[in-house]
Design a protein around this motif. Structure first.
Motif, PDB file in Angstrom:
ATOM      1  N   GLY A  40      14.723   1.259   0.294  1.00  0.00           N
ATOM      2  CA  GLY A  40      15.576   1.119   1.472  1.00  0.00           C
ATOM      3  C   GLY A  40      16.179   2.442   1.915  1.00  0.00           C
ATOM      4  N   ARG A  41      16.575   3.273   0.962  1.00  0.00           N
ATOM      5  CA  ARG A  41      17.139   4.588   1.301  1.00  0.00           C
ATOM      6  C   ARG A  41      16.080   5.481   1.933  1.00  0.00           C
ATOM      7  NH1 ARG A  41      19.339   3.696  -3.751  1.00  0.00           N
ATOM      8  NH2 ARG A  41      17.886   5.146  -4.749  1.00  0.00           N
ATOM      9  N   ILE A  42      14.875   5.408   1.420  1.00  0.00           N
ATOM     10  CA  ILE A  42      13.781   6.189   2.010  1.00  0.00           C
ATOM     11  C   ILE A  42      13.527   5.732   3.438  1.00  0.00           C
ATOM     12  CG2 ILE A  42      11.302   6.660   1.868  1.00  0.00           C
ATOM     13  CD1 ILE A  42      11.580   6.452  -1.198  1.00  0.00           C
ATOM     14  N   ALA A  43      13.548   4.412   3.659  1.00  0.00           N
ATOM     15  CA  ALA A  43      13.361   3.886   5.010  1.00  0.00           C
ATOM     16  C   ALA A  43      14.456   4.393   5.943  1.00  0.00           C
ATOM     17  CB  ALA A  43      13.346   2.360   4.970  1.00  0.00           C
ATOM     18  N   ASP A  44      15.693   4.399   5.466  1.00  0.00           N
ATOM     19  CA  ASP A  44      16.802   4.913   6.279  1.00  0.00           C
ATOM     20  C   ASP A  44      16.604   6.389   6.622  1.00  0.00           C
ATOM     21  OD1 ASP A  44      18.179   2.498   6.415  1.00  0.00           O
ATOM     22  OD2 ASP A  44      19.385   2.931   4.630  1.00  0.00           O
ATOM     23  N   ASP A  45      16.102   7.164   5.664  1.00  0.00           N
ATOM     24  CA  ASP A  45      15.844   8.585   5.923  1.00  0.00           C
ATOM     25  C   ASP A  45      14.769   8.757   6.991  1.00  0.00           C
ATOM     26  OD1 ASP A  45      17.710   9.272   4.024  1.00  0.00           O
ATOM     27  OD2 ASP A  45      16.244   9.656   2.431  1.00  0.00           O
ATOM     28  N   LEU A  46      13.731   7.922   6.926  1.00  0.00           N
ATOM     29  CA  LEU A  46      12.679   7.981   7.946  1.00  0.00           C
ATOM     30  C   LEU A  46      13.236   7.644   9.323  1.00  0.00           C
ATOM     31  CD1 LEU A  46       9.789   6.182   6.006  1.00  0.00           C
ATOM     32  CD2 LEU A  46       9.919   8.615   6.550  1.00  0.00           C
ATOM     33  N   ALA A  47      14.068   6.604   9.377  1.00  0.00           N
ATOM     34  CA  ALA A  47      14.645   6.184  10.655  1.00  0.00           C
ATOM     35  C   ALA A  47      15.589   7.244  11.213  1.00  0.00           C
ATOM     36  CB  ALA A  47      15.385   4.869  10.468  1.00  0.00           C
ATOM     37  N   ALA A  48      16.246   7.977  10.333  1.00  0.00           N
ATOM     38  CA  ALA A  48      17.195   8.998  10.781  1.00  0.00           C
ATOM     39  C   ALA A  48      16.502  10.174  11.457  1.00  0.00           C
ATOM     40  CB  ALA A  48      18.013   9.509   9.593  1.00  0.00           C
ATOM     41  N   THR A  49      15.229  10.383  11.143  1.00  0.00           N
ATOM     42  CA  THR A  49      14.493  11.516  11.705  1.00  0.00           C
ATOM     43  C   THR A  49      13.457  11.104  12.736  1.00  0.00           C
ATOM     44  OG1 THR A  49      12.901  11.434   9.874  1.00  0.00           O
ATOM     45  CG2 THR A  49      14.819  12.874   9.609  1.00  0.00           C
ATOM     46  N   ASP A  50      13.248   9.808  12.923  1.00  0.00           N
ATOM     47  CA  ASP A  50      12.237   9.314  13.863  1.00  0.00           C
ATOM     48  C   ASP A  50      12.805   8.108  14.615  1.00  0.00           C
ATOM     49  OD1 ASP A  50      10.062   8.277  15.232  1.00  0.00           O
ATOM     50  OD2 ASP A  50       8.646   8.563  13.574  1.00  0.00           O
ATOM     51  N   PRO A  51      13.064   8.235  15.905  1.00  0.00           N
ATOM     52  CA  PRO A  51      13.653   7.123  16.666  1.00  0.00           C
ATOM     53  C   PRO A  51      12.731   5.914  16.808  1.00  0.00           C
ATOM     54  CG  PRO A  51      13.013   8.925  18.131  1.00  0.00           C
ATOM     55  CD  PRO A  51      12.877   9.440  16.733  1.00  0.00           C
ATOM     56  N   GLN A  52      11.456   6.075  16.455  1.00  0.00           N
ATOM     57  CA  GLN A  52      10.526   4.950  16.546  1.00  0.00           C
ATOM     58  C   GLN A  52      10.415   4.179  15.230  1.00  0.00           C
ATOM     59  OE1 GLN A  52       7.590   7.473  19.275  1.00  0.00           O
ATOM     60  NE2 GLN A  52       6.756   5.439  18.870  1.00  0.00           N
ATOM     61  N   VAL A  53      11.238   4.521  14.264  1.00  0.00           N
ATOM     62  CA  VAL A  53      11.299   3.799  12.995  1.00  0.00           C
ATOM     63  C   VAL A  53      12.675   3.143  12.880  1.00  0.00           C
ATOM     64  CG1 VAL A  53      11.183   3.950  10.481  1.00  0.00           C
ATOM     65  CG2 VAL A  53       9.687   5.389  11.886  1.00  0.00           C
TER      66      VAL A  53
END
Length: 239
Positions: A40-53
């Protein structure tokens, strides 16, 4: 594209990166069931750097179907016209998603199939192949459908399909969810198409499919399928 996760820390960034590279215009929704390994933390990191995630965090592990129902409902509410599903472990190759997108032009549900001509599996033992082929044969015979890979999890749905089958009424939570959605789509008079894909066994992390899980899925499909058959007979009797 809805990607459910549970303990996929070793795979998530890798598969999302591949998907975003292969299909840059596609948005990604990660649905994490409170993975203890930090997915879940990795997913949050991805979303923080990519608005399409984007990420949905669930409170616990409630089953594949429950995660997909939650993700689909979120995507419908957000207004998406096409909603897909794929595994996080790399077994579904993002580079083949274009095959499903092309087939959706004249279909309501498209399935990336292992068991039609042109489809294949890589790095699966013979007993795994036999289990999957046999399970799908059993589903076809029990439910009277022609779909060759009704248990597959690489799919694209039209928004209208999920609305027509009334997603809110779906109660399947585990792997039987995949078969349930196929049957509901067919019973609604909609078109299901299969396209060949190469299914690749995961290289990292542990598979969620075990003999126990497969047996439980088979028992649930049997109970659900027999109930469906009884309902079909009842409808015919009362015509």
């Amino acid at each position: 594209m809805v990607i459910p996760t549970y303990d996929e820390a070793a795979n998530l960034a890798w598969i999302v990166g591949r998907l975003r590279a292969a299909e840059p215009e596609i948005d990604v929704l990660v649905v994490d069931d409170n993975s203890p390994d930090g997915t879940g933390r990795i997913a949050d990191d991805l979303a923080a750097t990519d608005p399409q995630v984007r990420v949905l965090h669930r409170t616990g592990k409630e089953g594949l179907g429950a995660a997909y129902r939650h993700g689909f409902a979120h995507a419908l509410a957000a207004g998406y016209d096409v909603i897909g599903e794929m595994d996080a472990d790399g077994s579904h190759q993002p580079e083949q998603l274009h095959r499903l997108r092309t087939a959706l032009e004249d279909a309501d549900l498209v399935i990336g199939s292992r068991w039609i001509p042109g489809g294949s599996v890589t790095n699966w033992a013979l007993h795994r192949q036999a289990l999957s082929r046999g399970g799908n044969l059993y589903v076809r015979m029990l439910l009277g459908i022609s779909v060759r890979d009704a248990t597959a999890g690489y799919r694209l749905f039209r928004r209208s399909t999920l609305e027509r089958i009334d997603l809110a009424s779906v109660r399947s939570t585990g792997y039987v969810f995949q078969t349930d959605m196929v049957v509901r789509t067919l019973h609604a008079g909609l078109t299901v198409r299969e396209v060949p894909i190469e299914f690749v066994e995961r290289e990292r992390g542990d598979s969620k499919m075990s003999g126990r899980v497969a047996g439980e899925s088979l028992r649930r499909i049997t109970a659900w399928g027999l109930a469906e058959r009884r309902e079909q007979l009842r409808r015919r009797w009362h015509r």
